[in-house]
Design a protein around this motif. Structure first.
Motif, PDB file in Angstrom:
ATOM      1  N   ASP A 156     -48.529  10.956 -19.339  1.00 13.45           N
ATOM      2  CA  ASP A 156     -47.551  10.299 -18.468  1.00 13.45           C
ATOM      3  C   ASP A 156     -46.361  11.191 -18.148  1.00 13.45           C
ATOM      4  O   ASP A 156     -45.690  10.987 -17.141  1.00 13.45           O
ATOM      5  N   ASP A 157     -46.096  12.190 -18.996  1.00 10.95           N
ATOM      6  CA  ASP A 157     -44.955  13.071 -18.747  1.00 10.95           C
ATOM      7  C   ASP A 157     -45.340  14.305 -17.910  1.00 10.95           C
ATOM      8  O   ASP A 157     -44.545  15.224 -17.749  1.00 10.95           O
ATOM      9  N   PHE A 158     -46.564  14.303 -17.352  1.00 15.70           N
ATOM     10  CA  PHE A 158     -47.009  15.387 -16.483  1.00 15.70           C
ATOM     11  C   PHE A 158     -46.092  15.473 -15.265  1.00 15.70           C
ATOM     12  O   PHE A 158     -45.704  14.458 -14.696  1.00 15.70           O
ATOM     13  N   THR A 159     -45.739  16.691 -14.895  1.00 13.71           N
ATOM     14  CA  THR A 159     -44.952  16.893 -13.687  1.00 13.71           C
ATOM     15  C   THR A 159     -45.668  17.874 -12.771  1.00 13.71           C
ATOM     16  O   THR A 159     -46.417  18.743 -13.224  1.00 13.71           O
ATOM     17  N   CYS A 160     -45.445  17.722 -11.498  1.00 15.05           N
ATOM     18  CA  CYS A 160     -46.043  18.597 -10.502  1.00 15.05           C
ATOM     19  C   CYS A 160     -45.600  20.035 -10.775  1.00 15.05           C
ATOM     20  O   CYS A 160     -44.402  20.298 -10.881  1.00 15.05           O
ATOM     21  N   PRO A 161     -46.557  20.973 -10.876  1.00 15.15           N
ATOM     22  CA  PRO A 161     -46.178  22.357 -11.138  1.00 15.15           C
ATOM     23  C   PRO A 161     -45.484  23.032  -9.950  1.00 15.15           C
ATOM     24  O   PRO A 161     -44.869  24.081 -10.110  1.00 15.15           O
ATOM     25  N   THR A 162     -45.549  22.419  -8.787  1.00 13.69           N
ATOM     26  CA  THR A 162     -44.919  22.993  -7.598  1.00 13.69           C
ATOM     27  C   THR A 162     -43.483  22.509  -7.423  1.00 13.69           C
ATOM     28  O   THR A 162     -42.572  23.313  -7.233  1.00 13.69           O
ATOM     29  N   CYS A 163     -43.282  21.180  -7.521  1.00 15.84           N
ATOM     30  CA  CYS A 163     -41.941  20.644  -7.230  1.00 15.84           C
ATOM     31  C   CYS A 163     -41.281  19.915  -8.390  1.00 15.84           C
ATOM     32  O   CYS A 163     -40.119  19.551  -8.312  1.00 15.84           O
ATOM     33  N   GLY A 164     -42.034  19.655  -9.470  1.00 13.68           N
ATOM     34  CA  GLY A 164     -41.458  18.997 -10.634  1.00 13.68           C
ATOM     35  C   GLY A 164     -41.439  17.479 -10.580  1.00 13.68           C
ATOM     36  O   GLY A 164     -40.914  16.828 -11.473  1.00 13.68           O
ATOM     37  N   ALA A 165     -42.048  16.894  -9.539  1.00 16.15           N
ATOM     38  CA  ALA A 165     -42.085  15.428  -9.422  1.00 16.15           C
ATOM     39  C   ALA A 165     -42.965  14.840 -10.518  1.00 16.15           C
ATOM     40  O   ALA A 165     -43.889  15.487 -11.011  1.00 16.15           O
ATOM     41  N   GLY A 166     -42.694  13.599 -10.868  1.00 15.69           N
ATOM     42  CA  GLY A 166     -43.457  12.924 -11.910  1.00 15.69           C
ATOM     43  C   GLY A 166     -44.817  12.458 -11.442  1.00 15.69           C
ATOM     44  O   GLY A 166     -45.139  12.463 -10.245  1.00 15.69           O
ATOM     45  N   LYS A 167     -45.620  12.034 -12.397  1.00 12.53           N
ATOM     46  CA  LYS A 167     -46.984  11.588 -12.125  1.00 12.53           C
ATOM     47  C   LYS A 167     -47.021  10.433 -11.117  1.00 12.53           C
ATOM     48  O   LYS A 167     -47.970  10.305 -10.356  1.00 12.53           O
ATOM     49  N   ASP A 168     -45.983   9.629 -11.085  1.00  8.16           N
ATOM     50  CA  ASP A 168     -45.939   8.508 -10.155  1.00  8.16           C
ATOM     51  C   ASP A 168     -45.734   8.926  -8.699  1.00  8.16           C
ATOM     52  O   ASP A 168     -45.815   8.089  -7.796  1.00  8.16           O
ATOM     53  N   SER A 169     -45.528  10.208  -8.457  1.00  8.27           N
ATOM     54  CA  SER A 169     -45.367  10.714  -7.086  1.00  8.27           C
ATOM     55  C   SER A 169     -46.703  11.129  -6.468  1.00  8.27           C
ATOM     56  O   SER A 169     -46.737  11.607  -5.343  1.00  8.27           O
ATOM     57  N   PHE A 170     -47.790  10.958  -7.214  1.00  6.90           N
ATOM     58  CA  PHE A 170     -49.114  11.341  -6.744  1.00  6.90           C
ATOM     59  C   PHE A 170     -49.877  10.128  -6.219  1.00  6.90           C
ATOM     60  O   PHE A 170     -49.673   9.008  -6.688  1.00  6.90           O
ATOM     61  N   SER A 171     -50.759  10.385  -5.261  1.00  9.24           N
ATOM     62  CA  SER A 171     -51.653   9.343  -4.760  1.00  9.24           C
ATOM     63  C   SER A 171     -53.029   9.952  -4.555  1.00  9.24           C
ATOM     64  O   SER A 171     -53.188  11.181  -4.484  1.00  9.24           O
ATOM     65  N   GLU A 172     -54.058   9.094  -4.471  1.00  9.61           N
ATOM     66  CA  GLU A 172     -55.408   9.590  -4.265  1.00  9.61           C
ATOM     67  C   GLU A 172     -55.467  10.401  -2.986  1.00  9.61           C
ATOM     68  O   GLU A 172     -54.913   9.997  -1.966  1.00  9.61           O
ATOM     69  N   ALA A 173     -56.156  11.540  -3.048  1.00 10.36           N
ATOM     70  CA  ALA A 173     -56.288  12.405  -1.867  1.00 10.36           C
ATOM     71  C   ALA A 173     -57.623  12.179  -1.207  1.00 10.36           C
ATOM     72  O   ALA A 173     -58.555  11.743  -1.800  1.00 10.36           O
TER      73      ALA A 173
END
Length: 50
Positions: free
Chosen positions: A33-50
């Motif tokens: 749950d503490d994963f962050t985007c390696p590009t911008c640092g956003a949290g896991k909740d900033s991701f959506s299915e691609a």
């Protein structure tokens, strides 16, 4: 499955994110749950299915 951050970075379950200690084959639900985007640092909740 692939999950995309709003910045455009894509997490692919097949490749994982080795630089963040997430091995290949790790399902999105199993990514910490503490994963962050390696590009911008956003949290896991900033991701959506691609």
């Amino acid at each position: 499955m692939k999950y995309e951050c709003f910045c455009g970075y894509v997490y692919d379950e097949n490749t994982g994110e080795p630089d963040s200690d997430v091995p290949a084959g790790t399902k999105w639900a199993d990514v910490p749950d503490d994963f962050t985007c390696p590009t911008c640092g956003a949290g896991k909740d900033s991701f959506s299915e691609a």
